[in-house]
Design a protein around this motif. Structure first.
Motif, PDB file in Angstrom:
ATOM      1  N   LYS A   1     -28.558  63.475  55.716  1.00 56.74           N
ATOM      2  CA  LYS A   1     -29.886  63.818  56.207  1.00 56.74           C
ATOM      3  C   LYS A   1     -30.838  62.627  56.180  1.00 56.74           C
ATOM      4  O   LYS A   1     -31.729  62.509  57.024  1.00 56.74           O
ATOM      5  CB  LYS A   1     -30.457  64.978  55.390  1.00 56.74           C
ATOM      6  CG  LYS A   1     -31.795  65.494  55.908  1.00 56.74           C
ATOM      7  CD  LYS A   1     -32.214  66.750  55.179  1.00 56.74           C
ATOM      8  CE  LYS A   1     -33.502  67.300  55.782  1.00 56.74           C
ATOM      9  NZ  LYS A   1     -33.945  68.546  55.122  1.00 56.74           N
ATOM     10  N   TYR A   2     -30.643  61.731  55.194  1.00 63.19           N
ATOM     11  CA  TYR A   2     -31.612  60.658  54.987  1.00 63.19           C
ATOM     12  C   TYR A   2     -31.017  59.260  55.174  1.00 63.19           C
ATOM     13  O   TYR A   2     -31.616  58.277  54.768  1.00 63.19           O
ATOM     14  CB  TYR A   2     -32.217  60.772  53.582  1.00 63.19           C
ATOM     15  CG  TYR A   2     -32.942  62.072  53.352  1.00 63.19           C
ATOM     16  CD1 TYR A   2     -34.097  62.381  54.067  1.00 63.19           C
ATOM     17  CD2 TYR A   2     -32.478  62.990  52.421  1.00 63.19           C
ATOM     18  CE1 TYR A   2     -34.765  63.571  53.867  1.00 63.19           C
ATOM     19  CE2 TYR A   2     -33.141  64.192  52.215  1.00 63.19           C
ATOM     20  CZ  TYR A   2     -34.286  64.480  52.938  1.00 63.19           C
ATOM     21  OH  TYR A   2     -34.945  65.667  52.746  1.00 63.19           O
ATOM     22  N   LYS A   3     -29.858  59.164  55.803  1.00 65.65           N
ATOM     23  CA  LYS A   3     -29.231  57.859  55.921  1.00 65.65           C
ATOM     24  C   LYS A   3     -30.063  56.884  56.761  1.00 65.65           C
ATOM     25  O   LYS A   3     -29.981  55.671  56.565  1.00 65.65           O
ATOM     26  CB  LYS A   3     -27.822  57.984  56.494  1.00 65.65           C
ATOM     27  CG  LYS A   3     -27.736  58.577  57.890  1.00 65.65           C
ATOM     28  CD  LYS A   3     -26.267  58.690  58.302  1.00 65.65           C
ATOM     29  CE  LYS A   3     -26.130  59.297  59.688  1.00 65.65           C
ATOM     30  NZ  LYS A   3     -24.690  59.440  60.069  1.00 65.65           N
ATOM     31  N   HIS A   4     -30.896  57.418  57.669  1.00 68.55           N
ATOM     32  CA  HIS A   4     -31.761  56.535  58.457  1.00 68.55           C
ATOM     33  C   HIS A   4     -32.770  55.819  57.559  1.00 68.55           C
ATOM     34  O   HIS A   4     -33.184  54.692  57.831  1.00 68.55           O
ATOM     35  CB  HIS A   4     -32.477  57.322  59.547  1.00 68.55           C
ATOM     36  CG  HIS A   4     -33.410  58.377  59.036  1.00 68.55           C
ATOM     37  ND1 HIS A   4     -32.955  59.566  58.486  1.00 68.55           N
ATOM     38  CD2 HIS A   4     -34.761  58.413  58.964  1.00 68.55           C
ATOM     39  CE1 HIS A   4     -33.994  60.293  58.120  1.00 68.55           C
ATOM     40  NE2 HIS A   4     -35.099  59.625  58.392  1.00 68.55           N
ATOM     41  N   ILE A   5     -33.160  56.481  56.455  1.00 73.92           N
ATOM     42  CA  ILE A   5     -34.077  55.851  55.498  1.00 73.92           C
ATOM     43  C   ILE A   5     -33.357  54.736  54.746  1.00 73.92           C
ATOM     44  O   ILE A   5     -33.905  53.655  54.524  1.00 73.92           O
ATOM     45  CB  ILE A   5     -34.634  56.896  54.513  1.00 73.92           C
ATOM     46  CG1 ILE A   5     -35.413  57.963  55.276  1.00 73.92           C
ATOM     47  CG2 ILE A   5     -35.518  56.234  53.460  1.00 73.92           C
ATOM     48  CD1 ILE A   5     -35.932  59.082  54.398  1.00 73.92           C
ATOM     49  N   VAL A   6     -32.109  54.996  54.357  1.00 71.82           N
ATOM     50  CA  VAL A   6     -31.305  53.986  53.665  1.00 71.82           C
ATOM     51  C   VAL A   6     -31.108  52.769  54.565  1.00 71.82           C
ATOM     52  O   VAL A   6     -31.238  51.617  54.120  1.00 71.82           O
ATOM     53  CB  VAL A   6     -29.948  54.575  53.244  1.00 71.82           C
ATOM     54  CG1 VAL A   6     -29.091  53.514  52.560  1.00 71.82           C
ATOM     55  CG2 VAL A   6     -30.148  55.771  52.321  1.00 71.82           C
ATOM     56  N   GLU A   7     -30.816  53.022  55.829  1.00 71.44           N
ATOM     57  CA  GLU A   7     -30.602  51.925  56.778  1.00 71.44           C
ATOM     58  C   GLU A   7     -31.879  51.120  56.982  1.00 71.44           C
ATOM     59  O   GLU A   7     -31.851  49.892  57.063  1.00 71.44           O
ATOM     60  CB  GLU A   7     -30.101  52.497  58.103  1.00 71.44           C
ATOM     61  CG  GLU A   7     -28.691  53.091  57.999  1.00 71.44           C
ATOM     62  CD  GLU A   7     -28.318  53.930  59.206  1.00 71.44           C
ATOM     63  OE1 GLU A   7     -29.196  54.123  60.086  1.00 71.44           O
ATOM     64  OE2 GLU A   7     -27.177  54.416  59.253  1.00 71.44           O
TER      65      GLU A   7
ATOM     66  N   GLU B   1     -40.438  67.981  51.371  1.00 72.73           N
ATOM     67  CA  GLU B   1     -39.364  68.959  51.548  1.00 72.73           C
ATOM     68  C   GLU B   1     -38.968  69.642  50.246  1.00 72.73           C
ATOM     69  O   GLU B   1     -38.367  70.718  50.264  1.00 72.73           O
ATOM     70  CB  GLU B   1     -38.141  68.282  52.171  1.00 72.73           C
ATOM     71  CG  GLU B   1     -38.427  67.698  53.555  1.00 72.73           C
ATOM     72  CD  GLU B   1     -37.208  67.056  54.179  1.00 72.73           C
ATOM     73  OE1 GLU B   1     -36.070  67.395  53.761  1.00 72.73           O
ATOM     74  OE2 GLU B   1     -37.370  66.208  55.077  1.00 72.73           O
ATOM     75  N   TRP B   2     -39.267  69.009  49.118  1.00 72.24           N
ATOM     76  CA  TRP B   2     -38.930  69.590  47.811  1.00 72.24           C
ATOM     77  C   TRP B   2     -40.118  69.444  46.864  1.00 72.24           C
ATOM     78  O   TRP B   2     -40.747  68.387  46.815  1.00 72.24           O
ATOM     79  CB  TRP B   2     -37.735  68.874  47.177  1.00 72.24           C
ATOM     80  CG  TRP B   2     -36.387  69.317  47.674  1.00 72.24           C
ATOM     81  CD1 TRP B   2     -35.705  68.820  48.746  1.00 72.24           C
ATOM     82  CD2 TRP B   2     -35.567  70.346  47.114  1.00 72.24           C
ATOM     83  NE1 TRP B   2     -34.506  69.464  48.882  1.00 72.24           N
ATOM     84  CE2 TRP B   2     -34.389  70.410  47.898  1.00 72.24           C
ATOM     85  CE3 TRP B   2     -35.704  71.218  46.031  1.00 72.24           C
ATOM     86  CZ2 TRP B   2     -33.366  71.308  47.633  1.00 72.24           C
ATOM     87  CZ3 TRP B   2     -34.689  72.111  45.771  1.00 72.24           C
ATOM     88  CH2 TRP B   2     -33.532  72.154  46.557  1.00 72.24           C
ATOM     89  N   LEU B   3     -40.395  70.491  46.093  1.00 69.05           N
ATOM     90  CA  LEU B   3     -41.345  70.429  44.978  1.00 69.05           C
ATOM     91  C   LEU B   3     -40.603  70.816  43.709  1.00 69.05           C
ATOM     92  O   LEU B   3     -39.975  71.874  43.648  1.00 69.05           O
ATOM     93  CB  LEU B   3     -42.519  71.389  45.205  1.00 69.05           C
ATOM     94  CG  LEU B   3     -43.474  71.071  46.351  1.00 69.05           C
ATOM     95  CD1 LEU B   3     -44.515  72.177  46.463  1.00 69.05           C
ATOM     96  CD2 LEU B   3     -44.141  69.720  46.153  1.00 69.05           C
TER      97      LEU B   3
END
Length: 242
Positions: free
Chosen positions: A5-11, A100-102
């Protein structure tokens, strides 16, 4: 778990020396140390009730040194203090569209009116449908209003902190009554299917010999709830290895 879901952030971070272009999507909220319990496995920073108890017994030679130390550590704060200032809450609102999370901690989150009010406001403004919640609670104070608020969220994990069965629980999570726990557990059955409810059991010297009674009861009466364990390692005199 979250990479796809968040690999674009890692990249993005890999190309920019570790920097990212937005704030985290998961926020941890610790409103205060307000609590309704004095659990033997807890400390002053997470319970204003323990803070008061230590303050009243600060000169008692039987008071464990680690508890005395936590009192002096917290002494500069009020007995019922707020961890989060208005700046944090404002930042949360400024970024509410990307959250997205609390993750909710206390004290006891549902003993703090500010925590409940914040959850309700997020729901009333329409942001809760895309947010999941990770929350811990001793379940003795939750009511139908709390359930209605939580059911407006996408779902999440609700971890009920229960360490012993029946009267035995009173000696671990003083002054908790077993009938209060049963009422809370029954309310948790009303959470929608996006929620995962589990009972989180902390193993310590106080309950290691009778934990089977709790497991038998849960497996017979709350078959849809998960069960999780953790072991006390501090304070040392509570460790189950003893």
């Amino acid at each position: 778990k979250f990479y796809e879901k968040y690999k674009h952030i890692v990249e993005y971070a890999a190309k920019n020396s570790g920097s990212v272009n937005h704030l985290p999507v998961q926020w941890e909220i610790r409103m205060s140390n307000i609590c309704n319990s004095r659990c033997v496995i807890c400390w002053a920073g997470n319970s204003n009730q323990i803070y008061k108890e230590i303050k009243e017994n600060i000169n008692n030679p039987l008071l464990p040194p680690i508890q005395r130390d936590t009192y002096f550590y917290e002494q500069g704060k009020r007995e019922k203090y707020k961890r989060l200032g208005p700046e944090f809450i404002q930042k949360l609102w400024d970024n509410i569209k990307t959250i997205e999370w609390l993750e909710l901690h206390g004290g006891e989150p549902y003993a703090d009116s500010g925590m409940v009010r914040l959850l309700a406001e997020i729901s009333e403004k329409g942001f809760s449908k895309k947010i999941k919640i990770h929350t811990f609670s001793n379940v003795t104070l939750i009511n139908q209003n709390h359930m209605d608020i939580l059911n407006n969220y996408k779902g999440g994990n609700f971890k009920a902190s229960i360490d012993a069965f029946g009267e035995e629980l009173y000696y671990v999570r003083y002054p908790t009554k077993w009938n209060q726990v049963l009422r809370g557990l029954d309310l948790l059955k009303n959470l929608h299917e996006g929620w995962r409810v589990s009972v989180k059991i902390t193993i310590s010297l106080y309950n290691i010999y009778n934990i089977d009674n709790l497991l038998d009861y849960l497996s017979s009466n709350y078959t849809n709830f998960g069960i999780e364990f953790s072991c006390i390692n501090s304070p040392k005199f509570m460790r189950p290895e003893l």
